[in-house]
Write an enzyme that holds these catalytic residues in place. Sequence first.
Site, mmCIF file in Angstrom:
data_model
loop_
_atom_site.group_PDB
_atom_site.id
_atom_site.type_symbol
_atom_site.label_atom_id
_atom_site.label_comp_id
_atom_site.label_asym_id
_atom_site.label_seq_id
_atom_site.Cartn_x
_atom_site.Cartn_y
_atom_site.Cartn_z
ATOM 1 N N GLY A 144 0.767 -1.320 0.008
ATOM 2 C CA GLY A 144 -0.013 -0.057 0.163
ATOM 3 C C GLY A 144 0.806 1.317 0.033
ATOM 4 O O GLY A 144 1.739 1.418 0.917
ATOM 5 N N ASP A 163 -0.017 8.283 5.938
ATOM 6 C CA ASP A 163 -1.287 8.882 6.672
ATOM 7 C C ASP A 163 -1.115 9.202 8.081
ATOM 8 O O ASP A 163 -1.980 9.501 8.739
ATOM 9 C CB ASP A 163 -2.405 8.253 6.213
ATOM 10 C CG ASP A 163 -2.304 6.972 7.074
ATOM 11 O OD1 ASP A 163 -1.269 6.259 7.300
ATOM 12 O OD2 ASP A 163 -3.445 6.200 7.373
ATOM 13 N N ASN A 219 -1.049 6.858 10.381
ATOM 14 C CA ASN A 219 -1.808 5.878 11.015
ATOM 15 C C ASN A 219 -3.470 6.444 11.192
ATOM 16 O O ASN A 219 -3.827 5.986 12.257
ATOM 17 C CB ASN A 219 -1.257 5.375 11.999
ATOM 18 C CG ASN A 219 -1.279 4.099 12.562
ATOM 19 O OD1 ASN A 219 -1.732 3.173 11.553
ATOM 20 N ND2 ASN A 219 -1.273 3.804 13.811
ATOM 21 N N ARG A 220 -3.493 7.346 10.386
ATOM 22 C CA ARG A 220 -4.966 8.036 10.492
ATOM 23 C C ARG A 220 -6.079 6.807 10.081
ATOM 24 O O ARG A 220 -7.144 6.651 10.653
ATOM 25 C CB ARG A 220 -5.215 9.110 9.719
ATOM 26 C CG ARG A 220 -4.604 10.211 10.282
ATOM 27 C CD ARG A 220 -4.943 11.518 9.656
ATOM 28 N NE ARG A 220 -5.158 11.500 8.281
ATOM 29 C CZ ARG A 220 -4.053 11.988 7.215
ATOM 30 N NH1 ARG A 220 -3.004 12.310 8.090
ATOM 31 N NH2 ARG A 220 -4.134 11.709 6.113
ATOM 32 N N CYS A 253 -5.865 -1.196 4.286
ATOM 33 C CA CYS A 253 -5.071 -2.169 3.435
ATOM 34 C C CYS A 253 -5.905 -3.587 3.310
ATOM 35 O O CYS A 253 -6.132 -4.259 2.538
ATOM 36 C CB CYS A 253 -3.650 -2.187 3.470
ATOM 37 S SG CYS A 253 -2.750 -0.621 2.835
ATOM 38 N N LEU A 255 4.669 -9.020 7.072
ATOM 39 C CA LEU A 255 6.029 -9.295 6.982
ATOM 40 C C LEU A 255 6.305 -9.764 8.745
ATOM 41 O O LEU A 255 5.848 -9.088 9.570
ATOM 42 C CB LEU A 255 6.904 -8.190 6.580
ATOM 43 C CG LEU A 255 6.851 -7.805 5.273
ATOM 44 C CD1 LEU A 255 7.725 -6.837 5.060
ATOM 45 C CD2 LEU A 255 7.019 -9.026 4.405
ATOM 46 N N VAL A 270 6.058 0.580 12.171
ATOM 47 C CA VAL A 270 5.355 0.820 10.834
ATOM 48 C C VAL A 270 6.200 1.719 9.986
ATOM 49 O O VAL A 270 6.556 2.829 10.495
ATOM 50 C CB VAL A 270 3.955 1.337 11.043
ATOM 51 C CG1 VAL A 270 3.505 1.992 9.769
ATOM 52 C CG2 VAL A 270 3.345 0.467 11.907
ATOM 53 N N LEU A 271 6.937 1.273 8.945
ATOM 54 C CA LEU A 271 7.820 2.064 8.251
ATOM 55 C C LEU A 271 7.222 2.669 6.809
ATOM 56 O O LEU A 271 5.935 2.124 6.421
ATOM 57 C CB LEU A 271 9.007 1.351 7.991
ATOM 58 C CG LEU A 271 9.772 0.699 9.193
ATOM 59 C CD1 LEU A 271 10.946 -0.012 8.923
ATOM 60 C CD2 LEU A 271 10.157 2.127 10.066
#
Length: 402
Positions: free
Chosen positions: A278, A282, A284-285, A290, A304, A317-318
């Site tokens: 994806g 954002d 994380n909003r 996805c 992963l 979260v990268l």
Amino acid sequence: MDGEERPRKIQKLDTDESHDTEPLMTGAICGGQDEKLEQAHTENTAPATTPEKESEEPTAAENESEETSQNLSKRQLRKQRQREAWEAERENRKVIRKEKATARKLKKREAWEEAKRQGKDTKEELAKLFPSTGRKGQRTTQLPITLVIDCGFDDLMMEKERVSLAQQLTRSYSENNRSPFKGHLVLSSFNKLLKERFETTLHRTHEHWKNVRFLDEDWLFAANQATEWMQGPQGGKLVGPFKNKADAKPEDGEIVYLSSDSPDTLTELKPYSTYIIGGLVDKNRHKGICHKRATELGIKTAKLPIGDYIQMASRSVLATNHVVEIMVRWLQLQDWGEAFMQTIPSRKGGVLREGGNEQEDSTPQKSDAVLDSEQEDSTEPVATIEAGEKASVREEGLQAEQ
């Protein structure tokens, strides 16, 4: 009688000069004089009206620019001035890069001639003076695997997030294209404002990218098309990580959408498979978007295995380019732990779990979420020259020196 008529004549003369009695006067004058009067009236009034219109136009433009400036914050005005200054110096930067490249070539030539005169190994001497990064000119092998970046989240991002995504896409292309083993790279739903940014601010640099496809259609269409691309003459070879799977068949491939909300964990990359990433920045909003997008269409999802190999000191979260780089590194190393360690920025404080090459950190883990599309902004330097961006200015200097 004369005394009474004279005031009346004076009164008529006074009113004749006014515009109200002009028709009476023109009726009493001959035609030739009437035409002369009209011409004189036109000549006298024309110059008076033209300057007024001319003076009104710039005033309106100035008012409009003033209103626009008033609507912008101080920070936006500062960035606007930086972009304008950046664009103004574009040609000068090209000249400087050419001069540095010429000077570097001349220096190499002199070093080569000096080593030859002294009877030394010219290649060895040049390698000492000009160490290579080991990537330029390196051969890459195409594998039958596809990475699709879903760019269909344009409406969910703010402008600064869209800028960050454009940088991440550039970095993703660079990492895949220079890897010893690379996959087919596809950018789906490449339209709207993201595409406009590449065509305007970034000066269509993406049109010079090699071995990458840009599609207006969505990720599912791209995944179905990838099945055909991987079977063609340029589809790829079953070597490297796939050398033990020479009997793999195209029908054995699968479509997997990466998401941290998936109950399944990705253990390996399979040939003739397509993996969807994806393309969303954002903060994380939009959580779980996805996973929801894939499950609604009945597409398999997976995460992963970052939590199985890495102990994180912050959110795991990268950015999109980090996800692409991790997968490309796995194709080279076949080791998830090493792929994570070579990719995750040091600011994340990630260390290998027990059994790895590094000692486990005592810092409590905040999240075992997978690297996926619901990500934060990437703060690493990017390959794209970004107008008005300080980080891009530094990046261009690094490129010029290389």
